[in-house]
Write an enzyme that holds these catalytic residues in place. Structure first.
Site, PDB file in Angstrom:
ATOM      1  N   GLU A 129      93.628  10.963  74.308  1.00 36.44           N
ATOM      2  CA  GLU A 129      92.852  11.641  75.364  1.00 36.44           C
ATOM      3  C   GLU A 129      92.975  10.874  76.678  1.00 36.44           C
ATOM      4  O   GLU A 129      93.158  11.467  77.742  1.00 36.44           O
ATOM      5  CB  GLU A 129      91.372  11.742  74.958  1.00 36.44           C
ATOM      6  CG  GLU A 129      90.558  12.501  76.003  1.00 36.44           C
ATOM      7  CD  GLU A 129      89.062  12.410  75.769  1.00 36.44           C
ATOM      8  OE1 GLU A 129      88.604  12.645  74.641  1.00 36.44           O
ATOM      9  OE2 GLU A 129      88.340  12.104  76.744  1.00 36.44           O
ATOM     10  N   ASN A 225      86.283   8.083  67.356  1.00 39.74           N
ATOM     11  CA  ASN A 225      84.855   8.397  67.481  1.00 39.74           C
ATOM     12  C   ASN A 225      84.115   8.008  66.210  1.00 39.74           C
ATOM     13  O   ASN A 225      82.956   7.615  66.257  1.00 39.74           O
ATOM     14  CB  ASN A 225      84.645   9.855  67.912  1.00 39.74           C
ATOM     15  CG  ASN A 225      84.793  10.850  66.787  1.00 39.74           C
ATOM     16  OD1 ASN A 225      83.863  11.072  66.042  1.00 39.74           O
ATOM     17  ND2 ASN A 225      85.979  11.430  66.633  1.00 39.74           N
TER      18      ASN A 225
HETATM   19 FE1  SF4 Z   1      85.412  18.417  73.032  1.00 39.93          FE
HETATM   20 FE2  SF4 Z   1      84.677  17.487  70.694  1.00 39.93          FE
HETATM   21 FE3  SF4 Z   1      85.875  15.877  72.436  1.00 39.93          FE
HETATM   22 FE4  SF4 Z   1      83.380  16.781  72.854  1.00 39.93          FE
HETATM   23  S1  SF4 Z   1      84.046  15.415  71.215  1.00 39.93           S
HETATM   24  S2  SF4 Z   1      85.045  16.671  74.331  1.00 39.93           S
HETATM   25  S3  SF4 Z   1      83.457  18.850  72.021  1.00 39.93           S
HETATM   26  S4  SF4 Z   1      86.756  17.648  71.440  1.00 39.93           S
END
Ligand code: SF4
Length: 284
Positions: A129, A225
């Site tokens: 990202e 995450n």
């Molecule tokens: Fe999108 Fe999920 Fe990333 Fe949030 S965590 S920006 S909803 S892909």
């Protein structure tokens, strides 16, 4: 065994949308190849299933340039502007499953850098990202991952910069890094681009971890995450276990355990969460 199940465990909106997009394309497919640019999701169980259904992962620009026909799906993490240009020039069918929240960061970075601002991304260096966001800047761009990075950058860039964050960055860590920039007389634009889904999941994880004897965090080893949830949970609950699938259970739990908390990263499929939840309920 009593369990507190996190309400925000599992697929977030952006990941669900991207994964559903790939399965829809498989259903509609007329036999031409389907590619994803990078892994659609950081979960090897899902990636394996898609591979068995014929989906090919393109790992880099060179592999993308070699594709002459078919559909290319861009994942929720998004991709650099250059990748979109290559796709357009190759006459391929492109399905952009970039999460709208990530797309918003691309737009901010593109606009602010065009206006002459230097871009600072608070996020993990090398994360797809972050690489994608970097690729929308038209001028100088820097990544601050730690407090040490922020101190060095704050000295270097005192003004005329725009700070954004990786959507899945730890909220408390972001606040600390932003403080470093503001303390050094930083007077640029700061946009908190952590997505709500991430923030809610992180806050909820910390609250549950505070209450329970044992915390189980489910996710893939490559999911950043999920790694952040483990980090947050460990601060509140020393007995935090990171598991990828049911195979990682059973755990040797402390004998005094009466309450277990369960949460999962944004790329963890529901079936894995349910399997583990069921196992914990019946076997611990
Ligand atoms: Fe999108 Fe999920 Fe990333 Fe949030 S965590 S920006 S909803 S892909």
């Amino acid at each position: 065994m009593n369990i507190i199940m996190a309400k925000n465990a599992g697929f977030c909106f952006g990941v669900r949308r991207a994964v559903d997009t790939v399965y829809e394309q498989i259903k509609k497919n007329d036999g031409s190849p389907i590619y994803t640019y990078g892994l659609i999701i950081h979960n090897m169980e899902v990636v394996k299933d898609l591979k068995e259904k014929g989906v090919i992962v393109l790992d880099n620009e060179d592999e993308l340039r070699a594709v002459t026909k078919g559909t290319v799906i861009i994942r929720a993490h998004g991709a650099a502007k250059k990748i979109h240009r290559i796709l357009a020039s190759q006459n391929l069918k492109v399905i952009d499953a970039t999460c709208p929240y990530v797309r918003r960061i691309h737009q901010i970075v593109e606009k602010e850098s065009r206006d002459g601002k230097r871009i600072i991304i608070i996020g993990n260096n090398g994360h797809p990202e972050v690489e994608g966001i970097t690729g929308w800047a038209e001028g100088e761009v820097f990544v601050a991952e730690s407090e040490a990075d922020a101190v060095i950058l704050a000295e270097k860039i005192k003004e005329n910069a725009c700070i954004v964050s990786q959507t899945t960055f730890n909220y408390n860590k972001l606040k600390k890094l932003v403080d470093i920039f503001t303390e050094k007389c930083y007077n640029g634009t700061i946009v908190n681009t952590i997505c709500n889904a991430t923030e809610e999941r992180q806050v909820e994880t910390g609250l549950i971890a505070k209450e329970v004897d044992v915390m189980i965090v489910i996710g893939d080893i490559h999911s950043s995450n999920t790694a952040k949830l483990v980090e947050i949970s460990r601060k509140e609950c020393a007995n935090t276990y990171f598991v990828q699938t049911l195979k990682d259970l059973p755990l040797a739990l402390p004998e005094t355990t009466t309450l277990i908390g369960i949460t999962a990263g944004a790329s963890t499929p529901n079936n894995i969460i349910e399997e583990i939840q069921k196992y914990v309920r019946t076997n611990f």
